[in-house]
Design a protein around this motif. Sequence first.
Motif, PDB file in Angstrom:
ATOM      1  N   ARG A   1       0.858  -1.188   0.000  1.00  0.00           N
ATOM      2  CA  ARG A   1       0.000   0.000   0.000  1.00  0.00           C
ATOM      3  C   ARG A   1       0.889   1.231   0.000  1.00  0.00           C
ATOM      4  O   ARG A   1       1.769   1.375   0.850  1.00  0.00           O
ATOM      5  CB  ARG A   1      -0.897   0.026   1.234  1.00  0.00           C
ATOM      6  CG  ARG A   1      -1.828  -1.144   1.327  1.00  0.00           C
ATOM      7  CD  ARG A   1      -2.971  -0.968   0.349  1.00  0.00           C
ATOM      8  NE  ARG A   1      -3.833  -2.142   0.428  1.00  0.00           N
ATOM      9  CZ  ARG A   1      -4.339  -2.742  -0.605  1.00  0.00           C
ATOM     10  NH1 ARG A   1      -4.083  -2.298  -1.803  1.00  0.00           N
ATOM     11  NH2 ARG A   1      -5.102  -3.777  -0.476  1.00  0.00           N
ATOM     12  N   GLU A   2       0.654   2.097  -0.956  1.00  0.00           N
ATOM     13  CA  GLU A   2       1.428   3.330  -1.023  1.00  0.00           C
ATOM     14  C   GLU A   2       0.696   4.412  -0.248  1.00  0.00           C
ATOM     15  O   GLU A   2      -0.536   4.409  -0.141  1.00  0.00           O
ATOM     16  CB  GLU A   2       1.623   3.764  -2.476  1.00  0.00           C
ATOM     17  CG  GLU A   2       2.496   2.816  -3.251  1.00  0.00           C
ATOM     18  CD  GLU A   2       2.814   3.338  -4.632  1.00  0.00           C
ATOM     19  OE1 GLU A   2       2.761   4.562  -4.832  1.00  0.00           O
ATOM     20  OE2 GLU A   2       3.104   2.510  -5.494  1.00  0.00           O
ATOM     21  N   SER A   3       1.486   5.327   0.286  1.00  0.00           N
ATOM     22  CA  SER A   3       0.867   6.432   1.006  1.00  0.00           C
ATOM     23  C   SER A   3       0.212   7.374   0.010  1.00  0.00           C
ATOM     24  O   SER A   3       0.600   7.457  -1.155  1.00  0.00           O
ATOM     25  CB  SER A   3       1.914   7.172   1.836  1.00  0.00           C
ATOM     26  OG  SER A   3       2.899   7.701   0.983  1.00  0.00           O
ATOM     27  N   ARG A   4      -0.766   8.097   0.491  1.00  0.00           N
ATOM     28  CA  ARG A   4      -1.479   9.037  -0.376  1.00  0.00           C
ATOM     29  C   ARG A   4      -0.546  10.170  -0.776  1.00  0.00           C
ATOM     30  O   ARG A   4       0.249  10.658   0.016  1.00  0.00           O
ATOM     31  CB  ARG A   4      -2.678   9.619   0.350  1.00  0.00           C
ATOM     32  CG  ARG A   4      -3.676   8.577   0.747  1.00  0.00           C
ATOM     33  CD  ARG A   4      -4.745   8.525  -0.287  1.00  0.00           C
ATOM     34  NE  ARG A   4      -5.727   7.516   0.127  1.00  0.00           N
ATOM     35  CZ  ARG A   4      -6.422   6.834  -0.717  1.00  0.00           C
ATOM     36  NH1 ARG A   4      -6.251   7.026  -1.991  1.00  0.00           N
ATOM     37  NH2 ARG A   4      -7.279   5.952  -0.307  1.00  0.00           N
ATOM     38  N   ALA A   5      -0.631  10.560  -2.021  1.00  0.00           N
ATOM     39  CA  ALA A   5       0.200  11.658  -2.508  1.00  0.00           C
ATOM     40  C   ALA A   5      -0.324  12.974  -1.939  1.00  0.00           C
ATOM     41  O   ALA A   5      -1.530  13.199  -1.861  1.00  0.00           O
ATOM     42  CB  ALA A   5       0.180  11.707  -4.027  1.00  0.00           C
ATOM     43  N   VAL A   6       0.602  13.799  -1.515  1.00  0.00           N
ATOM     44  CA  VAL A   6       0.227  15.114  -1.000  1.00  0.00           C
ATOM     45  C   VAL A   6      -0.058  16.020  -2.188  1.00  0.00           C
ATOM     46  O   VAL A   6       0.775  16.147  -3.090  1.00  0.00           O
ATOM     47  CB  VAL A   6       1.376  15.685  -0.134  1.00  0.00           C
ATOM     48  CG1 VAL A   6       1.023  17.064   0.373  1.00  0.00           C
ATOM     49  CG2 VAL A   6       1.705  14.730   0.993  1.00  0.00           C
TER      50      VAL A   6
END
Length: 138
Positions: free
Chosen positions: A62-67
Amino acid sequence: MVSAPRLLGRTTQQPLERRLAGRPGRAAHRTDPRPLDHHLRPLFWVAVVSAIGSVFLVAAVRESRAVPPTVPTRETKPKAACRSLPGGYWRVLAVLTTFNLVNFPDALLLLRAHDLGLSTALVVAAYAVHNCRRLRGA
């Protein structure tokens, strides 16, 4: 009609251990001098299981949400995006391209060796010996 394995003196109905057990002077283990010749099904299963495992591993990441950027940026053209790639990328690309161009005749030699009758295992072994000799010469 006689099947091809029977013409070659091999029967496919019984395992190799049973065929060799009744012969004097023969060990009851596999003595085939061509261990991978036309026995590639286990290797394909290893590849399939590995591929399925990697699909599950990729799905588990799971990738972190892009800012979102604070300043809106305009879309760049593909040529401009290509030019903005770092210099290290282009150096690696040049090295890999050169390697593939230099390695192409080796692939043709291996295909020719297979056409001349070498089994798959012997072609792989010939390539390994070729690479070892090339490393010693370098």
